[in-house]
Design an enzyme around this catalytic site. Sequence first.
Site, PDB file in Angstrom:
ATOM      1  CB  CYS A 160      -6.933  -6.488   2.605  1.00 18.19           C
ATOM      2  SG  CYS A 160      -7.239  -7.393   3.933  1.00 18.19           S
TER       3      CYS A 160
HETATM    4  C1  BEZ Z   1      -4.298 -10.496   2.704  1.00 15.47           C
HETATM    5  O1  BEZ Z   1      -5.203  -9.750   2.756  1.00 15.47           O
HETATM    6  O2  BEZ Z   1      -3.677 -10.761   1.585  1.00 15.47           O
HETATM    7  C2  BEZ Z   1      -3.972 -11.235   3.743  1.00 15.47           C
HETATM    8  C3  BEZ Z   1      -4.325 -10.663   5.035  1.00 15.47           C
HETATM    9  C4  BEZ Z   1      -3.783 -11.240   6.455  1.00 15.47           C
HETATM   10  C5  BEZ Z   1      -3.491 -12.552   6.354  1.00 15.47           C
HETATM   11  C6  BEZ Z   1      -3.386 -13.110   5.003  1.00 15.47           C
HETATM   12  C7  BEZ Z   1      -3.690 -12.527   3.952  1.00 15.47           C
END
Ligand code: BEZ
Length: 228
Positions: free
Chosen positions: A62
């Site tokens: 994210c």
């Molecule tokens: C991420 O943004 O890296 C992420 C967020 C939730 C679950 C897995 C990855």
Amino acid sequence: MTIVILTSGHTHRKADPMTLRLGDIAPDFTAPTTQGTISFHEWLGDSWGVLFSHPKDFTPVCTTELGYVAKLLPEFTARNTKVIGLSVDPVESHERWETDIAETQGTAVNFPMIGDPDRTVADLYDMIHPNASDTFTVRSVFVIGPDKKVKLTLTYPASTGRNFDEILRVIDSLQLTAKHKVATPANWKQGEDVIIGAVVSDEEAATLFPNGWTALKPYLRIVPQPGT
Ligand code: BEZ
């Protein structure tokens, strides 16, 4: 209708999530964001819009996505398109996280991020897929036209960062086809040849495209992109 019991003991009625389909009106809402409270339809005005969700603040994929979208914002603005993000974390959490995004991605987040801890917007847009996760929003993207109708939906898993150049490409195609009776072929990019819409007769095409076209088949008629 689902009855939600809040920690305060109050109950709250929520409409059951409804799958949003292309051509549906994008549900309106009023929500807190990092740029103040926004009433969605009013905020969109006559612009196109991209509403996208991510699973959780302070997560790696994210962080890269939000930094990338911040860098691309001038491209969205050039297409008369407003961008707004969402996660089920509160606005205060987004604000703390945005410091990390600016530090690690080299660009400050320059578009509003909705705080949605009670999942009002996430439920309206069916952004929680319980068989993937009960608590996190999936990576949804909605492109919304100036008529407030949904023009594109995308759902990506949490572990895969999205290709926001592709979202821009789709907006280019949508904006072109909103103006001209054409469609865009596989992997089309701005400036490349397009396809005369299937509903356009040869007679109408002769008026619309007086310089002619190449007919590979009667139903596959290629013309240079109009307006270039
Ligand atoms: C991420 O943004 O890296 C992420 C967020 C939730 C679950 C897995 C990855």
